[in-house]
Motif scaffolding. Structure first.
Motif, short mmCIF file in Angstrom:
data_model
loop_
_atom_site.label_atom_id
_atom_site.label_comp_id
_atom_site.label_asym_id
_atom_site.label_seq_id
_atom_site.Cartn_x
_atom_site.Cartn_y
_atom_site.Cartn_z
N ALA A 10 36.31 22.67 50.48
CA ALA A 10 36.12 22.01 49.18
C ALA A 10 36.79 20.63 49.16
CB ALA A 10 36.69 22.89 48.07
N ARG A 11 38.00 20.53 49.69
CA ARG A 11 38.69 19.24 49.70
C ARG A 11 37.94 18.22 50.56
NH1 ARG A 11 43.34 22.60 49.95
NH2 ARG A 11 43.39 22.36 52.22
N ALA A 12 37.46 18.67 51.71
CA ALA A 12 36.71 17.76 52.60
C ALA A 12 35.41 17.33 51.94
CB ALA A 12 36.44 18.45 53.94
N TRP A 13 34.78 18.27 51.25
CA TRP A 13 33.52 17.94 50.58
C TRP A 13 33.73 16.93 49.45
CZ3 TRP A 13 28.50 17.90 50.91
CH2 TRP A 13 27.74 17.70 49.76
N VAL A 14 34.75 17.16 48.64
CA VAL A 14 35.04 16.25 47.53
C VAL A 14 35.39 14.86 48.06
CG1 VAL A 14 36.65 15.75 45.65
CG2 VAL A 14 35.66 18.04 45.89
N ASP A 15 36.14 14.80 49.15
CA ASP A 15 36.45 13.49 49.75
C ASP A 15 35.16 12.79 50.20
OD1 ASP A 15 39.15 13.75 49.39
OD2 ASP A 15 39.57 14.47 51.42
N ALA A 16 34.25 13.55 50.80
CA ALA A 16 33.01 12.97 51.32
C ALA A 16 32.15 12.42 50.18
CB ALA A 16 32.24 14.02 52.12
N VAL A 17 31.93 13.19 49.13
CA VAL A 17 31.06 12.72 48.05
C VAL A 17 31.74 11.62 47.23
CG1 VAL A 17 29.67 14.82 47.89
CG2 VAL A 17 31.75 14.63 46.53
N SER A 18 33.08 11.63 47.19
CA SER A 18 33.79 10.58 46.46
C SER A 18 33.63 9.23 47.13
CB SER A 18 35.28 10.93 46.35
OG SER A 18 35.46 12.10 45.59
N ASN A 19 33.46 9.26 48.45
CA ASN A 19 33.31 8.02 49.22
C ASN A 19 31.85 7.62 49.44
OD1 ASN A 19 36.10 7.46 49.62
ND2 ASN A 19 36.18 9.12 51.12
N ALA A 20 30.93 8.49 49.03
CA ALA A 20 29.50 8.19 49.20
C ALA A 20 29.06 7.22 48.09
CB ALA A 20 28.68 9.47 49.14
N PRO A 21 28.12 6.34 48.38
CA PRO A 21 27.67 5.38 47.36
C PRO A 21 26.89 6.07 46.24
CG PRO A 21 26.33 5.20 49.35
CD PRO A 21 27.46 6.11 49.69
N ALA A 22 27.23 5.76 45.01
CA ALA A 22 26.49 6.28 43.86
C ALA A 22 25.17 5.52 43.75
CB ALA A 22 27.30 6.11 42.58
N VAL A 23 24.08 6.25 43.52
CA VAL A 23 22.75 5.63 43.59
C VAL A 23 21.97 5.65 42.28
CG1 VAL A 23 22.54 6.03 46.07
CG2 VAL A 23 21.70 7.75 44.47
N ALA A 24 22.20 6.66 41.44
CA ALA A 24 21.39 6.77 40.22
C ALA A 24 22.05 7.70 39.23
CB ALA A 24 19.99 7.29 40.55
N GLN A 25 21.66 7.57 37.96
CA GLN A 25 22.14 8.51 36.95
C GLN A 25 21.63 9.91 37.28
OE1 GLN A 25 20.67 6.84 33.24
NE2 GLN A 25 22.73 6.19 32.68
N ALA A 26 22.45 10.91 36.95
CA ALA A 26 22.09 12.29 37.24
C ALA A 26 20.74 12.67 36.64
CB ALA A 26 23.18 13.23 36.73
N ARG A 27 20.46 12.18 35.41
CA ARG A 27 19.20 12.54 34.76
C ARG A 27 17.98 12.07 35.55
NH1 ARG A 27 21.07 9.38 30.72
NH2 ARG A 27 20.94 11.10 29.23
N HIS A 28 18.14 11.01 36.35
CA HIS A 28 17.02 10.49 37.13
C HIS A 28 17.00 11.03 38.56
CE1 HIS A 28 16.18 7.92 33.80
NE2 HIS A 28 17.28 7.19 33.94
N LEU A 29 18.15 11.54 39.01
CA LEU A 29 18.23 11.99 40.40
C LEU A 29 17.72 13.41 40.58
CD1 LEU A 29 19.11 10.74 43.07
CD2 LEU A 29 21.36 11.80 42.75
N TYR A 30 17.98 14.27 39.58
CA TYR A 30 17.54 15.65 39.70
C TYR A 30 16.05 15.75 39.36
CZ TYR A 30 22.45 16.91 40.07
OH TYR A 30 23.75 17.02 40.49
N ALA A 31 15.32 16.45 40.20
CA ALA A 31 13.87 16.55 40.05
C ALA A 31 13.45 17.99 39.78
CB ALA A 31 13.19 16.02 41.31
N GLY A 32 12.16 18.20 39.60
CA GLY A 32 11.62 19.54 39.38
C GLY A 32 11.40 19.83 37.90
N GLN A 33 10.72 20.96 37.65
CA GLN A 33 10.37 21.33 36.28
C GLN A 33 11.60 21.60 35.43
OE1 GLN A 33 7.86 24.74 36.76
NE2 GLN A 33 6.01 23.54 37.17
N GLY A 34 12.63 22.21 36.03
CA GLY A 34 13.83 22.52 35.28
C GLY A 34 14.53 21.27 34.77
N ALA A 35 14.70 20.29 35.65
CA ALA A 35 15.35 19.03 35.26
C ALA A 35 14.49 18.28 34.24
CB ALA A 35 15.60 18.16 36.49
#
Length: 287
Positions: A10-35
């Protein structure tokens, strides 16, 4: 696997995503009928939309987030696949929240609000946040409305706050139709629209009874009988549709089922469709 392995993951994962570039708002990034249904609920009813993410925790629809690939499915990618059977979805959620510097984040959000908290998640994700929600007192838990598919397993303490829907949702006036996998999100759209239109419908027993009355008034649709086809036959059928300008995963699955009369479960179809895309890019290996 021991608990420290999950905490380290979990710590390694959080470090990885914290350093990854943010690309879009969550509402636009999640796809599919549910989103799409969640966004429609936000737009129509003016609700505050939050996503429960196995990779990022609880995130606002406005938050700009990175691309990531993690699931709590045993098929992976993610801790439940990599670390073995004792890395349960619930244990991962707790480890993820701790790595992000918080605990029982959903419960804390609900405690701070006066209005209802509508939870609409597939069964796996509901199991993931079970301990979080069960940390609520009975007083705060009364704010919950858990929208579920009728056959979904709902943890014991949460069951009294569940409002079940089934496939008859597709036939209700004003409802959004779609596949079983998006039923909870589509049902939330219907439920929130209903209680906005009938503001006197406050008690959960009355809400549940009204939903049941509406569903019972619907004549069930007789499911069509579809024929079996091998993976290779389905791949050939998908490739034969490639000249259609509407070609895409949802369109081809619908045509496969409704026009060709072929049975194909959605998860199985995703894999075959990915193979078809590979074929179109020159790296095809027949199944």
């Amino acid at each position: 696997m021991c608990a420290s392995d999950l905490e380290s993951y979990a710590r390694a994962w959080v470090d990885a995503v914290s350093n990854a570039p943010a690309v879009a708002q969550a509402r636009h990034l999640y796809a599919g009928q549910g989103a799409a249904s969640a966004r429609a609920t936000e737009e129509r009813c003016g609700v505050e939309l939050q996503f429960v993410s196995a990779g990022l925790g609880v995130i606002s629809a406005d938050e700009v987030i990175p691309l990531y690939d993690l699931t709590v499915s045993k098929l992976g990618p993610g801790p439940c696949h990599s670390l073995g059977s004792s890395a349960t979805p619930s244990a991962w959620w707790s480890a993820l929240c701790r790595a992000r510097g918080c605990q029982n984040v959903l419960a804390q959000m609900i405690k701070c609000r006066d209005d209802l908290a509508i939870v609409a998640l597939p069964e796996t994700y509901l199991a993931m946040i079970e301990d979080d929600l069960c940390s609520l007192t009975e007083e705060h838990m009364a704010k919950l409305r858990i929208i579920v598919a009728r056959k979904a397993k709902v943890p014991g303490r949460l069951r009294q706050w569940a409002i079940p829907y089934d496939s008859r949702l597709n036939q209700l006036a004003g409802a959004r139709s779609g596949s079983v996998s998006s039923l909870a999100a589509r049902a939330a759209f219907h439920f929130i629209s209903l209680i906005r239109e009938v503001p006197t419908l406050l008690d959960i027993d009355a809400q549940r009874a009204e939903i049941q009355r509406l569903l019972d008034a619907v004549t069930p649709v007789v499911k069509p009988v579809r024929k079996f086809a091998s993976d290779d036959q389905i791949l050939s059928a998908i490739l034969a549709m490639k000249s259609d300008e509407r070609w895409g995963r949802s369109y081809t699955l619908g045509k496969l089922r409704n026009e060709l009369g072929i049975a194909c479960e959605e998860r199985r179809f995703r894999g075959i469709f990915a193979q078809a895309e590979a074929c179109l890019h020159g790296s095809c290996e027949r199944l």
